[in-house]
Design an enzyme around this catalytic site. Structure first.
Site, mmCIF file in Angstrom:
data_model
loop_
_atom_site.group_PDB
_atom_site.id
_atom_site.type_symbol
_atom_site.label_atom_id
_atom_site.label_comp_id
_atom_site.label_asym_id
_atom_site.label_seq_id
_atom_site.Cartn_x
_atom_site.Cartn_y
_atom_site.Cartn_z
ATOM 1 N N TYR A 136 14.943 30.085 7.668
ATOM 2 C CA TYR A 136 13.789 30.835 8.183
ATOM 3 C C TYR A 136 13.762 30.890 9.704
ATOM 4 O O TYR A 136 13.945 29.873 10.374
ATOM 5 C CB TYR A 136 12.492 30.177 7.719
ATOM 6 C CG TYR A 136 12.238 30.243 6.238
ATOM 7 C CD1 TYR A 136 12.340 31.445 5.536
ATOM 8 C CD2 TYR A 136 11.872 29.094 5.542
ATOM 9 C CE1 TYR A 136 12.088 31.490 4.178
ATOM 10 C CE2 TYR A 136 11.614 29.135 4.178
ATOM 11 C CZ TYR A 136 11.723 30.330 3.499
ATOM 12 O OH TYR A 136 11.470 30.375 2.160
ATOM 13 N N LYS A 189 0.845 -1.211 0.000
ATOM 14 C CA LYS A 189 0.000 0.000 0.000
ATOM 15 C C LYS A 189 0.872 1.250 0.000
ATOM 16 O O LYS A 189 2.054 1.193 0.364
ATOM 17 C CB LYS A 189 -0.909 -0.021 1.228
ATOM 18 C CG LYS A 189 -0.161 0.048 2.558
ATOM 19 C CD LYS A 189 -1.085 -0.225 3.739
ATOM 20 C CE LYS A 189 -0.321 -0.180 5.054
ATOM 21 N NZ LYS A 189 -1.161 -0.648 6.182
#
Ligand SMILES: *Cc1c(COP(=O)(O)O)cnc(C)c1O
EC number: 5.1.1.1
Length: 397
Positions: free
Chosen positions: A282, A47
């Site tokens: 940042y 999956k």
């Protein structure tokens, strides 16, 4: 991308970033897991694009190594395997996460084994079977204590009776009875025995009502590795097949006899000198303490590098572990090279097997306060997967 031999690292294509997928390691892991569960068939859970490793190459490699079932969450994932050429003769394909309106008819035509957890699903699948004039293979899922998907014990008699009636009509064949553990990765957790008892009772009840399933199954990777009495007819292994430990408590991959399959590498995009007191990335959460050198690593949270690991995530650059210095941004982050220098284009290994001194996915999981499953599964679509040691032999398909 098909190659019969692993590419030496130094000849890997000069990409910004790549996730190398070692299919020989995956095959070895499947063989190891089969040895751990010698009396059960093995379902390779692929999956979510094989936990980020590439569904199709991983499915094929797992089948080469002895898996006989493939498992996905959604029907779309299962149908994609069939569309890519994995036939009913090659493998049983099971999927379990159905939502109302999902393509049951396509599932029937593709010969999928379809998980059914409640009456709405049984009604949709029998309607599709009736319309097609074909029999649907379904597997009833019991909620033995996980409290997520699956049928509660109180509702089980009703679901079993309805499934038995549909079977008598030729609309469905109940090929399996199954469940899923909540805490198999915590050895000794009291819920494990409670779930096993509930599972045995729910199976016995369904069989007494006339269901005759081909397979009964409840074991995921941790149960496959630690609970032989929970193997039943089939084990469903995901994370262990990709060479990660289901939880640090169970041991390292090496201790479990597993080899990590994914290696995430990037090319250093820029190296520069900066003065002491320079803010980095940042928010300036990192400020250089002295004159130093910085290396720019051109991957970020859009590529699945967790922002949560800002300030902590480890990277092997120039032979040493460095840390993500300051914020991990969408596309890039910075490591303080401590005054050392490397050439632009030098390799930065975020994680790999650990055998050559590089960090592992588990190290990133710890840095980001998550689990290894999430680290590999979230590697983004912008990172090309390079499948190494794909076996092109006919038996290998
Ligand atoms: C994902 C999943 C598995 C595989 O779990 P691992 O811990 O990765 O082995 C097995 N069964 C079900 C129902 C799943 O959703």
């Amino acid at each position: 991308m098909t190659q019969s031999v692993p590419q030496p690292v130094t000849q890997a294509p000069p990409l910004r970033a790549r996730a190398e997928i070692d299919l020989a390691a995956l095959r070895a892991n499947v063989r190891t897991l089969r040895e751990r569960a010698p009396h059960a068939a093995l379902m390779a859970v692929v999956k979510s694009d094989a936990y980020g490793h590439g569904a199709l190459p991983c499915a094929r490699a797992a089948l080469q190594a002895g898996a006989t079932w493939l498992g996905t969450a959604t029907p779309q994932e299962a149908l994609a395997l069939r569309a890519a050429g994995i036939t009913e003769a090659d493998a049983r394909v099971m999927c379990w996460l159905w939502t109302p309106g999902d393509p049951w008819a396509d599932g029937i035509e593709a010969g999928l084994d379809m998980g059914v957890s409640g009456r709405w699903a049984l009604e949709e699948v029998t309607a599709a079977a009736r319309a097609l004039g074909r029999t649907a293979k379904i597997q009833l899922k019991a909620d033995t204590g996980l409290g997520r998907n699956g049928c509660q014990p109180a509702d089980w008699p009703d679901l079993v009776a309805a499934a038995r009636a549909a079977e008598t009509e030729g609309l469905v064949e109940v090929t399996g009875l199954w469940s899923h553990f909540a805490c198999a990765d915590e050895p000794g957790h009291p819920s494990i025995d409670l779930q096993l008892t509930a599972f045995r009772e729910m199976v016995a009840y369904a069989e007494k009502q006339g269901l005759d399933p081909e397979v009964r199954h409840i074991a995921n990777s941790p149960a496959t590795l630690t609970l032989p009495h929970a193997h039943f007819d089939l084990v469903r292994t995901g994370i262990a097949m990709y060479g990660l430990s289901p939880s640090p408590e169970l041991g390292t991959p090496a201790e479990l006899g597993l080899r990590p399959v994914m290696r995430l590498a990037a090319s250093v995009a820029l190296v520069k000198e900066v003065p002491a007191g320079h803010g980095v990335s940042y928010g300036h959460h990192y400020v250089t303490e002295r004159d130093t050198t910085l290396g720019l690593i051109p991957v970020g949270y859009a590529d699945g590098v967790p922002r949560n690991a800002s300030g902590r995530g480890p990277v092997l650059v120039g032979g040493r572990w460095r840390r993500a210095s300051g914020r991990i941004a969408m596309d890039q982050f910075v490591v303080d090279l401590d005054g050392e220098t490397v050439e632009p284009g030098a390799q930065a290994i975020l994680f790999g097997s650990g055998e050559r001194g590089e960090p592992t996915a588990e190290d990133w999981a710890r840095a980001a306060d998550t689990i290894g499953y999430e680290i590999v599964t979230r590697i983004g679509v912008r990172v090309p997967r390079v499948h190494l040691d794909e076996d092109p032999s006919p038996g290998g398909r």
